[in-house]
Design a protein around this motif. Sequence first.
Motif, short mmCIF file in Angstrom:
data_model
loop_
_atom_site.label_atom_id
_atom_site.label_comp_id
_atom_site.label_asym_id
_atom_site.label_seq_id
_atom_site.Cartn_x
_atom_site.Cartn_y
_atom_site.Cartn_z
N TRP A 77 0.84 -1.20 0.00
CA TRP A 77 0.00 0.00 0.00
C TRP A 77 0.87 1.25 0.00
CZ3 TRP A 77 -4.26 0.40 4.37
CH2 TRP A 77 -5.25 1.30 3.98
N GLN A 104 -10.87 8.04 -1.67
CA GLN A 104 -9.90 8.54 -0.71
C GLN A 104 -10.44 8.39 0.71
OE1 GLN A 104 -7.86 12.31 -1.48
NE2 GLN A 104 -8.67 13.04 0.46
N ARG A 129 1.51 4.29 -2.89
CA ARG A 129 1.21 5.68 -2.58
C ARG A 129 2.44 6.56 -2.75
NH1 ARG A 129 -1.92 5.50 3.06
NH2 ARG A 129 -2.38 7.68 2.57
N ALA A 143 -15.96 -0.56 0.29
CA ALA A 143 -14.80 -0.71 -0.60
C ALA A 143 -15.07 -1.72 -1.70
CB ALA A 143 -13.58 -1.11 0.22
N SER A 188 -2.66 11.82 0.17
CA SER A 188 -3.36 10.63 -0.32
C SER A 188 -3.13 10.42 -1.81
CB SER A 188 -4.86 10.76 -0.05
OG SER A 188 -5.55 9.72 -0.70
N GLU A 209 -10.08 4.91 1.80
CA GLU A 209 -8.66 4.62 2.08
C GLU A 209 -8.31 5.10 3.48
OE1 GLU A 209 -4.20 5.80 0.46
OE2 GLU A 209 -5.99 6.81 -0.32
N ILE A 259 -4.53 0.05 -5.07
CA ILE A 259 -4.59 0.62 -3.73
C ILE A 259 -5.93 0.30 -3.08
CG2 ILE A 259 -4.63 2.79 -2.43
CD1 ILE A 259 -2.50 3.84 -4.29
N LEU A 260 -7.00 0.30 -3.86
CA LEU A 260 -8.28 -0.11 -3.31
C LEU A 260 -8.23 -1.58 -2.89
CD1 LEU A 260 -11.22 0.74 -2.73
CD2 LEU A 260 -11.82 -0.15 -4.98
N TRP A 306 -7.22 3.00 6.87
CA TRP A 306 -6.02 3.37 7.61
C TRP A 306 -6.36 3.60 9.09
CZ3 TRP A 306 -3.46 8.70 6.19
CH2 TRP A 306 -2.31 8.90 6.97
N ARG A 316 -4.72 3.16 -8.85
CA ARG A 316 -5.87 3.31 -7.98
C ARG A 316 -6.53 1.98 -7.65
NH1 ARG A 316 -9.50 8.15 -9.31
NH2 ARG A 316 -7.47 9.02 -8.83
N THR A 351 -6.45 -1.78 0.34
CA THR A 351 -7.34 -1.35 1.41
C THR A 351 -8.28 -2.48 1.81
OG1 THR A 351 -7.31 0.92 0.55
CG2 THR A 351 -9.06 0.38 2.10
#
Length: 541
Positions: A299, A406, A303, A391, A344, A409, A357-358, A413, A354, A361
């Motif tokens: 992750w 975002q 980023r 998600a 972010s 995300e 990253i999803l 976190w 993207r 998550t």
Amino acid sequence: MVLLLRLFWQLEYETSANISSYLTTTSPPLPASHATSPSHQHPPNHPGSSVPDNAAVRGTQSGSSIDVDDIVIAVMGITRAGKSSFINKAAGRMEIVITNDLASQTRTVRPVRCLHPDGHRNVVLVDTPGFDDTHLSDAQTLRILAHWLKETYQNNIKLSGLLYLHRISDNRMAGTPLRHLSVFKELCGENSMKNIVLVTTMWDVEDESVGSEREEQLLSIFWKDMIRLGSRTYRFQDTRESAWEIIDCLDLERSGQRRTPLQVQQEMVDHGLQLHQTGAAKTLLRSLTKHVGQAKNFWSKLRNKTRRKTCPKEHPSHLESHTFQSRSSTIVSSASGVSWPAESTFSGCSASSRQDILLATIEVLGLDQQRVDIYNIPMLREIIGMALSIARLIQKMGGTHHAIVQLIEYSGWLLDEITQHAMRSASVLSRDMKRALSTFQRELIDLEKAVTSISGRDLIAPFFLHEADLQTITVCTASIKAVYDKLDIKLAIDNRHAISRLDDQVTELWANPAQRQCECGMHDIPPGDAQEMGSHPLPRV
């Protein structure tokens, strides 16, 4: 539809936390004479015990009850190892329905009474849910097994033996199978190894020479310690005769002398430990925590490598409104040692990585969901489940406005930080934290409604925020800030800059209506980013 799915998920989770609900049956209660025995009674106030619940030791399919004098043998192993098939062969009838699809069939503990070929003795074979299940997480499976074993022990019922089934058709013994074998060993304990039979299955679908080579590796490497402690090994040839040959090797005539409580039974009943304090749970938690770290590192790398790109399809009139600047500052979570970028990935319109990253998550949320389930923190488990549901909906949609992605995300976190905090504090959350989480939970429900509404719009509309959508994002952002304020200051102090930045971006969305239009989506990822994504594959659990 999503709300119905979430309600179904919550119901399934709640029932997994209460094993008696899983094992409800129409069978009558055990006779009072068989409920307990002077040789091993646990009063209701015994540490770690509860009033024995006979529902835990009654069959849900066969309608047969388990007597303290029964020969009870648990059949365990990972999903689709052939547990139900083995029991059907031994019973001589289709006691458990088996289908040809890839989904697992057994989600509960199901005792099946079988008449021994000698025509005199009854043997109760217990079908159990396997790890790596289609419908149950490993944490849920462990909870079901541990609580059933706990309640049977409280009812003075000890296992006469265990069969651990392993597919000889599996071409590698690493990762998931190895982890589950480690959990199984901790579930049983060294003193019970003499009552375990390690059974290889699926010989009819594997070449003999290949199977024999794999069998030798199992015996000499992976099962070596268990065999040294008294476990035996057999091949199951998919016949009734083979099934009973394996069962009889447990020396059933002297089973009363050989019944030894399993390690998890002693831990939870005799020593009064909670599930997360047992050896089996600690083994699973170590594996889950390791994979959380891997997913978070992945992750973080994505980023850190993200660079601002404008949307390929974006209208020129929108370009001036995308004024977010890329920042290189990072923050560090003291809980995991993982560096987190203060900016972010989803600031401005950028399709870069993207989707991955999803996925990261979703991966972290799923792993944290299992960890809080083992620690039995229902409130946190439900909130993580909501964020995970949102998600997954966004993933299914193919994306939505970057501000919503975002927000998820940052929610992931935040929830990971709280999970770390709760695990260190032995599942205890402060009153202020619970209040803040309760508010956050309500805001996530509203966010889920908003995303569900967005998913029903036409192909372009999912990337355009209505004012009501923006209001939901604003309130949810404020709730995230409130929850962070309740975290231990050592955890939260470095994160506040990032949370403030999220708040600034929401303010800019209100000030610049043109920014509410986003066309980047998640499908049209530039070739360079696709190559970059491929170099950091998401770790499989």
